[in-house]
Design a protein around this motif. Structure first.
Motif, PDB file in Angstrom:
ATOM      1  N   GLU A 135      23.227  48.978  82.206  1.00  0.00           N
ATOM      2  CA  GLU A 135      21.678  49.213  82.043  1.00  0.00           C
ATOM      3  C   GLU A 135      21.067  47.933  81.993  1.00  0.00           C
ATOM      4  OE1 GLU A 135      18.260  51.987  80.303  1.00  0.00           O
ATOM      5  OE2 GLU A 135      20.423  52.174  79.760  1.00  0.00           O
ATOM      6  N   GLU A 155      14.835  53.033  87.703  1.00  0.00           N
ATOM      7  CA  GLU A 155      13.995  53.730  87.249  1.00  0.00           C
ATOM      8  C   GLU A 155      13.992  54.960  87.113  1.00  0.00           C
ATOM      9  OE1 GLU A 155      10.481  51.877  86.684  1.00  0.00           O
ATOM     10  OE2 GLU A 155      12.314  50.567  86.400  1.00  0.00           O
ATOM     11  N   ASP A 214      12.274  46.441  87.797  1.00  0.00           N
ATOM     12  CA  ASP A 214      13.120  47.736  87.918  1.00  0.00           C
ATOM     13  C   ASP A 214      14.209  47.749  86.651  1.00  0.00           C
ATOM     14  OD1 ASP A 214      12.387  48.580  90.645  1.00  0.00           O
ATOM     15  OD2 ASP A 214      13.756  47.767  91.564  1.00  0.00           O
ATOM     16  N   THR A 215      14.461  49.040  86.296  1.00  0.00           N
ATOM     17  CA  THR A 215      15.510  49.431  85.479  1.00  0.00           C
ATOM     18  C   THR A 215      16.740  49.851  86.293  1.00  0.00           C
ATOM     19  OG1 THR A 215      14.129  49.531  83.574  1.00  0.00           O
ATOM     20  CG2 THR A 215      16.254  50.504  83.402  1.00  0.00           C
ATOM     21  N   GLU A 226      17.284  45.497  83.049  1.00  0.00           N
ATOM     22  CA  GLU A 226      15.997  45.407  83.458  1.00  0.00           C
ATOM     23  C   GLU A 226      15.774  44.038  84.191  1.00  0.00           C
ATOM     24  OE1 GLU A 226      11.131  45.356  82.089  1.00  0.00           O
ATOM     25  OE2 GLU A 226      12.839  46.237  80.604  1.00  0.00           O
TER      26      GLU A 226
END
Length: 267
Positions: free
Chosen positions: A184, A159, A145-146, A186
């Motif tokens: 932000e 996402e 997931d981001t 990942e």
């Protein structure tokens, strides 16, 4: 006048009384032994259940308000990775409130003596407090997931899809975002990004961005999923699936390896 007892008769009476006392002593010892066996077996069964199925943990922080209050005791399902009633694996999902061991991530920010840690373990067994380096947070992102914050409406996104976090203490807007700290990230496979519901008071993955691991907690550190509040009695309630579904709304829930779950796997 009564004739004196013969020596043989006196010996017989004394032997009978001695046998009676010995019998009572053996009976008492047998009862004590049986009680000890029952207590030991009960302790073994309780330890097995608490170690593998469910356990009770005390909340001693404010970071999960209003979902969980300080001092409440919660039931934790420890069967993650086991086969559930539906025949599917019980897996971690976005939105799950989990208890995890913060050793190697959160724990370096706290110092505690071995004696104090041992005392907390003993206290946890008797329902007083939680083991050391144990935390409760909500899973926001899983492997692949981001996760970012915030979009124009002040929401956390996974996402690129915004999360409708109905469990937060205040409505989300551009003026009152879901997190005052922008980020932000990942999430690597096998790890997770966690946050408290009371974002202003929660020390969570956001606080570890500059630390080794970047705030990503190993999924292997998860002790279990919080399912309900069991104490105080008048505050008993299931945690409910609504919050989990709100967090999972948008992108499909990840299995922790970047792949979507099998059909029916999402809560």
């Amino acid at each position: 006048m009564q004739a004196p007892q013969s020596p043989e008769r006196a010996d017989t009476v004394g032997a009978s009384r001695g046998s009676l006392r010995a019998g009572r002593l053996r009976g008492r010892r047998g009862w004590i032994l049986a009680t000890l066996v029952v207590v030991v077996l009960a302790a073994v069964v309780a330890a097995t259940i608490r170690g593998t199925v469910v356990d009770v943990y005390s909340v001693d922080q404010h970071s999960m308000r209003p979902t969980l209050q300080d001092g409440e005791r919660v039931l934790v399902d420890k069967r993650l990775g086991a086969v559930g009633a539906s025949g599917a694996l019980e897996e971690l999902h976005r939105g799950d409130v989990v208890v995890f061991d913060g050793t190697g991530s959160f724990a370096p920010y706290e110092s505690q003596s071995e004696l104090a840690a041992a005392a907390e373990h003993v206290g946890h067994w008797f329902g007083l407090g939680a083991p050391p380096a144990t935390y409760v947070k909500r899973v926001i992102g899983l492997g692949g997931d981001t996760v970012a914050c915030c979009d124009a409406a002040g929401r956390v996104t996974v996402e690129g899809e915004p999360l409708e976090e109905d469990y937060l203490p205040h409505p989300i807007s551009a003026e009152h975002p879901a997190s005052e700290q922008e980020f932000e990230v990942e999430v690597p496979p096998g790890r997770m990004w966690v946050m408290g519901d009371h974002r202003a008071e929660s020390v969570d993955s956001r606080a570890l961005l500059g630390a080794p691991g970047g705030g990503m907690i190993s999924q292997g550190r998860v002790i279990g999923r919080v399912t309900e509040v069991v104490w105080p009695w008048d505050a008993r309630r299931p945690l409910g699936e609504a919050a989990s579904e709100a967090t999972s709304r948008g992108p499909s829930a990840s299995r922790g390896d970047g792949r979507p779950p099998a059909s029916g796997g999402q809560r």
